[in-house]
Design a protein around this motif. Structure first.
Motif, short mmCIF file in Angstrom:
data_model
loop_
_atom_site.label_atom_id
_atom_site.label_comp_id
_atom_site.label_asym_id
_atom_site.label_seq_id
_atom_site.Cartn_x
_atom_site.Cartn_y
_atom_site.Cartn_z
N THR A 55 -7.89 -8.08 -1.23
CA THR A 55 -6.64 -8.28 -0.49
C THR A 55 -6.00 -9.64 -0.73
OG1 THR A 55 -7.75 -9.15 1.47
CG2 THR A 55 -7.44 -6.75 1.36
N GLY A 74 -4.23 -2.38 -2.95
CA GLY A 74 -5.04 -3.27 -2.13
C GLY A 74 -4.44 -4.61 -1.76
N ARG A 75 -3.51 -5.11 -2.54
CA ARG A 75 -2.98 -6.46 -2.31
C ARG A 75 -2.31 -6.61 -0.94
NH1 ARG A 75 -2.19 -11.29 -5.16
NH2 ARG A 75 -4.02 -10.48 -6.20
N THR A 77 -3.02 -4.75 1.79
CA THR A 77 -3.88 -4.24 2.86
C THR A 77 -4.30 -5.41 3.75
OG1 THR A 77 -4.71 -2.52 1.40
CG2 THR A 77 -5.99 -2.97 3.39
N ARG A 78 -4.19 -5.24 5.05
CA ARG A 78 -4.58 -6.28 6.01
C ARG A 78 -5.48 -5.67 7.08
NH1 ARG A 78 -3.28 -8.56 2.32
NH2 ARG A 78 -1.60 -10.02 2.01
#
Length: 121
Positions: A55, A74-75, A77-78
């Motif tokens: 992330t 995915g980058r 996604t938190r």
């Protein structure tokens, strides 16, 4: 504004965008990271470290993620504090339409949904 900022804002991204190789690299990276995560045992701290790599954000130690975990990017996604992510969770963040346009998922106030819902060829 770079392609990641445009994606974050929910803009449509064409596959022939000159910056699209950046996205392809991040997709490949996400598949590599989740493949490594899902291929073996990792304790909670190791899992958070791998997910932090995915992330680009530090995952809080109160967050519990049980692999396998799946994503196509995915980058963006938190995970919040005290979050629990059960095994088999999938987090798709892109959708490719027949005309070669990529839509990203964006918070719309009522839950996570595709920001752009109508497209013309």
């Amino acid at each position: 504004m770079d392609i990641l900022e445009r994606m974050r804002r929910g803009e449509l991204i064409r596959l022939d965008d000159p910056e699209y190789p950046v996205i392809e690299e991040l997709i490949t990276r996400a598949f590599r990271i989740t493949g490594e995560l899902n291929a073996g045992y990792h304790d909670a701290a190791e899992t958070r470290a791998v997910m932090s790599e995915l992330t680009g954000e530090l995952i809080d130690e109160t967050t519990w993620i049980v692999p396998p975990f799946y994503t196509d990017f995915g980058r963006f996604t938190r995970f919040g504090r005290n979050a629990f992510v059960n095994c088999g969770c999938g987090c798709p963040q892109r959708r490719i339409f027949p005309e070669g346009t990529v839509a990203t998922r964006k918070e719309d106030g009522y839950g996570l949904g595709y920001r752009h819902r109508q497209f013309s060829a």
